[in-house]
Scaffold this motif. Structure first.
Motif, PDB file in Angstrom:
ATOM      1  N   GLN A  46      18.006  23.657  47.383  1.00 28.19           N
ATOM      2  CA  GLN A  46      18.100  22.241  48.057  1.00 28.19           C
ATOM      3  C   GLN A  46      19.576  21.708  48.292  1.00 28.19           C
ATOM      4  O   GLN A  46      20.461  22.140  47.536  1.00 28.19           O
ATOM      5  CB  GLN A  46      17.036  21.132  47.325  1.00 28.19           C
ATOM      6  N   VAL A  47      19.757  20.601  48.929  1.00 27.80           N
ATOM      7  CA  VAL A  47      20.719  20.142  49.310  1.00 27.80           C
ATOM      8  C   VAL A  47      21.254  19.229  47.950  1.00 27.80           C
ATOM      9  O   VAL A  47      20.508  18.365  47.340  1.00 27.80           O
ATOM     10  CB  VAL A  47      20.997  19.070  50.436  1.00 27.80           C
ATOM     11  N   GLN A  48      22.518  19.297  47.639  1.00 28.12           N
ATOM     12  CA  GLN A  48      22.910  18.422  46.282  1.00 28.12           C
ATOM     13  C   GLN A  48      24.534  17.999  46.557  1.00 28.12           C
ATOM     14  O   GLN A  48      25.166  18.891  47.216  1.00 28.12           O
ATOM     15  CB  GLN A  48      23.041  19.152  45.188  1.00 28.12           C
ATOM     16  N   LEU A  49      24.715  16.660  46.317  1.00 33.94           N
ATOM     17  CA  LEU A  49      25.869  16.125  46.626  1.00 33.94           C
ATOM     18  C   LEU A  49      26.297  15.372  45.270  1.00 33.94           C
ATOM     19  O   LEU A  49      25.603  14.584  44.781  1.00 33.94           O
ATOM     20  CB  LEU A  49      26.121  15.110  47.494  1.00 33.94           C
ATOM     21  N   VAL A  50      27.425  16.014  44.558  1.00 37.33           N
ATOM     22  CA  VAL A  50      27.593  15.442  42.924  1.00 37.33           C
ATOM     23  C   VAL A  50      29.023  14.895  43.198  1.00 37.33           C
ATOM     24  O   VAL A  50      29.981  15.667  43.288  1.00 37.33           O
ATOM     25  CB  VAL A  50      27.495  16.790  42.078  1.00 37.33           C
ATOM     26  N   GLU A  51      28.939  13.633  43.059  1.00 34.11           N
ATOM     27  CA  GLU A  51      30.264  12.806  42.592  1.00 34.11           C
ATOM     28  C   GLU A  51      30.969  12.888  41.346  1.00 34.11           C
ATOM     29  O   GLU A  51      29.964  13.116  40.425  1.00 34.11           O
ATOM     30  CB  GLU A  51      30.062  11.357  42.982  1.00 34.11           C
ATOM     31  N   SER A  52      32.085  12.972  41.041  1.00 34.56           N
ATOM     32  CA  SER A  52      32.718  12.942  39.749  1.00 34.56           C
ATOM     33  C   SER A  52      34.055  11.831  40.017  1.00 34.56           C
ATOM     34  O   SER A  52      34.722  12.056  41.067  1.00 34.56           O
ATOM     35  CB  SER A  52      32.997  14.285  39.381  1.00 34.56           C
ATOM     36  N   GLY A  53      34.716  11.928  38.927  1.00 34.07           N
ATOM     37  CA  GLY A  53      35.899  11.249  38.808  1.00 34.07           C
ATOM     38  C   GLY A  53      36.098   9.505  38.667  1.00 34.07           C
ATOM     39  O   GLY A  53      37.185   9.208  38.660  1.00 34.07           O
ATOM     40  N   GLY A  54      34.916   9.153  38.655  1.00 33.88           N
ATOM     41  CA  GLY A  54      34.970   7.538  38.236  1.00 33.88           C
ATOM     42  C   GLY A  54      35.327   7.036  37.047  1.00 33.88           C
ATOM     43  O   GLY A  54      35.387   8.084  36.032  1.00 33.88           O
ATOM     44  N   GLY A  55      35.422   5.954  36.669  1.00 28.65           N
ATOM     45  CA  GLY A  55      35.807   5.480  35.492  1.00 28.65           C
ATOM     46  C   GLY A  55      36.397   4.336  35.455  1.00 28.65           C
ATOM     47  O   GLY A  55      36.376   3.461  36.535  1.00 28.65           O
ATOM     48  N   LEU A  56      37.071   3.944  34.292  1.00 26.00           N
ATOM     49  CA  LEU A  56      37.633   2.572  34.046  1.00 26.00           C
ATOM     50  C   LEU A  56      39.189   2.656  34.443  1.00 26.00           C
ATOM     51  O   LEU A  56      39.917   3.693  33.861  1.00 26.00           O
ATOM     52  CB  LEU A  56      37.265   1.794  32.760  1.00 26.00           C
ATOM     53  N   VAL A  57      39.713   1.792  35.028  1.00 29.07           N
ATOM     54  CA  VAL A  57      41.133   1.778  35.416  1.00 29.07           C
ATOM     55  C   VAL A  57      41.873   0.418  35.581  1.00 29.07           C
ATOM     56  O   VAL A  57      40.920  -0.550  36.069  1.00 29.07           O
ATOM     57  CB  VAL A  57      41.348   2.584  36.882  1.00 29.07           C
ATOM     58  N   GLN A  58      43.188   0.167  35.186  1.00 29.68           N
ATOM     59  CA  GLN A  58      43.650  -0.995  35.290  1.00 29.68           C
ATOM     60  C   GLN A  58      44.002  -1.362  36.890  1.00 29.68           C
ATOM     61  O   GLN A  58      44.317  -0.736  37.437  1.00 29.68           O
ATOM     62  CB  GLN A  58      44.883  -1.097  34.401  1.00 29.68           C
ATOM     63  N   PRO A  59      44.181  -2.671  37.206  1.00 26.72           N
ATOM     64  CA  PRO A  59      44.586  -2.725  38.402  1.00 26.72           C
ATOM     65  C   PRO A  59      45.972  -2.259  38.823  1.00 26.72           C
ATOM     66  O   PRO A  59      46.856  -2.318  37.899  1.00 26.72           O
ATOM     67  CB  PRO A  59      44.913  -4.448  38.402  1.00 26.72           C
ATOM     68  N   GLY A  60      46.352  -2.079  39.953  1.00 24.28           N
ATOM     69  CA  GLY A  60      47.290  -1.000  40.113  1.00 24.28           C
ATOM     70  C   GLY A  60      47.113   0.508  39.981  1.00 24.28           C
ATOM     71  O   GLY A  60      48.279   1.198  40.598  1.00 24.28           O
ATOM     72  N   GLY A  61      46.093   0.536  39.358  1.00 21.43           N
ATOM     73  CA  GLY A  61      46.155   2.230  38.904  1.00 21.43           C
ATOM     74  C   GLY A  61      45.560   2.973  40.086  1.00 21.43           C
ATOM     75  O   GLY A  61      45.262   2.393  41.132  1.00 21.43           O
ATOM     76  N   SER A  62      45.619   4.266  39.678  1.00 20.47           N
ATOM     77  CA  SER A  62      44.915   5.384  40.840  1.00 20.47           C
ATOM     78  C   SER A  62      43.628   6.020  40.327  1.00 20.47           C
ATOM     79  O   SER A  62      43.627   6.389  38.943  1.00 20.47           O
ATOM     80  CB  SER A  62      46.045   6.131  41.094  1.00 20.47           C
ATOM     81  N   LEU A  63      42.788   6.593  41.001  1.00 18.21           N
ATOM     82  CA  LEU A  63      41.716   7.541  40.857  1.00 18.21           C
ATOM     83  C   LEU A  63      41.199   8.207  41.812  1.00 18.21           C
ATOM     84  O   LEU A  63      41.730   7.810  42.901  1.00 18.21           O
ATOM     85  CB  LEU A  63      40.336   6.670  40.338  1.00 18.21           C
ATOM     86  N   LEU A  71      38.533  10.399  43.309  1.00 16.07           N
ATOM     87  CA  LEU A  71      36.894  10.895  43.351  1.00 16.07           C
ATOM     88  C   LEU A  71      36.862  12.156  44.218  1.00 16.07           C
ATOM     89  O   LEU A  71      37.391  12.522  45.134  1.00 16.07           O
ATOM     90  CB  LEU A  71      36.139   9.737  43.987  1.00 16.07           C
ATOM     91  N   SER A  72      35.876  13.057  43.663  1.00 14.72           N
ATOM     92  CA  SER A  72      35.394  14.064  44.162  1.00 14.72           C
ATOM     93  C   SER A  72      34.043  14.265  44.423  1.00 14.72           C
ATOM     94  O   SER A  72      33.081  13.716  43.726  1.00 14.72           O
ATOM     95  CB  SER A  72      35.833  15.495  43.109  1.00 14.72           C
ATOM     96  N   CYS A  73      33.618  15.066  45.539  1.00 16.27           N
ATOM     97  CA  CYS A  73      32.113  15.236  45.792  1.00 16.27           C
ATOM     98  C   CYS A  73      31.919  16.758  46.279  1.00 16.27           C
ATOM     99  O   CYS A  73      32.364  16.939  47.331  1.00 16.27           O
ATOM    100  CB  CYS A  73      31.801  14.180  46.898  1.00 16.27           C
ATOM    101  N   ALA A  74      31.136  17.322  45.310  1.00 20.76           N
ATOM    102  CA  ALA A  74      30.889  18.840  45.726  1.00 20.76           C
ATOM    103  C   ALA A  74      29.376  18.855  46.326  1.00 20.76           C
ATOM    104  O   ALA A  74      28.628  18.461  45.778  1.00 20.76           O
ATOM    105  CB  ALA A  74      31.040  19.522  44.330  1.00 20.76           C
ATOM    106  N   ALA A  75      29.563  19.584  47.558  1.00 15.41           N
ATOM    107  CA  ALA A  75      28.335  19.781  48.228  1.00 15.41           C
ATOM    108  C   ALA A  75      27.783  21.154  47.862  1.00 15.41           C
ATOM    109  O   ALA A  75      28.479  22.093  47.847  1.00 15.41           O
ATOM    110  CB  ALA A  75      28.709  19.511  49.597  1.00 15.41           C
ATOM    111  N   SER A  76      26.734  21.383  48.045  1.00 10.40           N
ATOM    112  CA  SER A  76      25.914  22.611  47.880  1.00 10.40           C
ATOM    113  C   SER A  76      24.542  22.542  48.699  1.00 10.40           C
ATOM    114  O   SER A  76      23.904  21.459  48.870  1.00 10.40           O
ATOM    115  CB  SER A  76      25.441  22.971  46.745  1.00 10.40           C
ATOM    116  N   GLY A  77      24.014  23.506  49.333  1.00 17.51           N
ATOM    117  CA  GLY A  77      22.891  23.753  50.128  1.00 17.51           C
ATOM    118  C   GLY A  77      22.895  23.125  51.539  1.00 17.51           C
ATOM    119  O   GLY A  77      22.080  23.126  52.262  1.00 17.51           O
ATOM    120  N   ILE A  78      24.259  23.126  51.991  1.00 21.72           N
ATOM    121  CA  ILE A  78      24.580  22.698  53.435  1.00 21.72           C
ATOM    122  C   ILE A  78      25.807  23.592  53.616  1.00 21.72           C
ATOM    123  O   ILE A  78      26.392  24.099  53.075  1.00 21.72           O
ATOM    124  CB  ILE A  78      24.994  21.060  53.604  1.00 21.72           C
ATOM    125  N   THR A  79      25.863  23.854  55.226  1.00 17.16           N
ATOM    126  CA  THR A  79      26.935  24.493  55.711  1.00 17.16           C
ATOM    127  C   THR A  79      28.164  23.407  56.047  1.00 17.16           C
ATOM    128  O   THR A  79      28.173  22.713  56.981  1.00 17.16           O
ATOM    129  CB  THR A  79      26.733  25.017  57.024  1.00 17.16           C
TER     130      THR A  79
END
Length: 115
Positions: free
Chosen positions: A1-18, A20-28
């Motif tokens: 089946q189709v899955q989209l799995v996000e990662s990389g979120g969290g707590l960061v201070q103003p001015g900071g960087s993050l 995010l990633s989204c890994a997909a499976s089950g689709i072309t």
């Protein structure tokens, strides 16, 4: 089946960087348009950025110049590089994949910008 799995979120201070990633499976993956959306408490889900299967990019005005969307078709993954983060960027960030009216969503990842 189709899955989209996000990662990389969290707590960061103003001015900071993050990143995010989204890994997909089950689709072309390489024929799907991909996007990042976000939803803050009490607000509707809103567009953050999209990238077409051909690499065309679109951004919400609120993130232009700070966020960058990219994709790696070899890894079936879409990324969102977020710089100069502000408290108003706090939200659950969702990945989506769409093609010809078919739409899939991930489960979301929380981003909190706070000192």
């Amino acid at each position: 089946q189709v899955q989209l799995v996000e990662s990389g979120g969290g707590l960061v201070q103003p001015g900071g960087s993050l990143t995010l990633s989204c890994a997909a499976s089950g689709i072309t993956f390489n024929i799907y348009n991909m996007g990042w959306y976000r939803q803050a408490p009490g607000k509707e889900r809103e567009l953050v950025a999209t990238i077409t299967w051909g690499g065309g990019r679109n951004y919400a005005d609120s993130v232009k110049g700070r966020f960058t969307i990219s994709r790696d078709n070899a890894k079936n993954t879409v990324y969102l590089q977020m710089n100069s983060l502000k408290p108003e960027d706090t939200a659950v960030y969702y990945c989506n994949a769409q093609r010809l009216g078919v739409l899939y969503w991930g489960q979301g990842t929380q981003v909190t910008v706070s000192s």
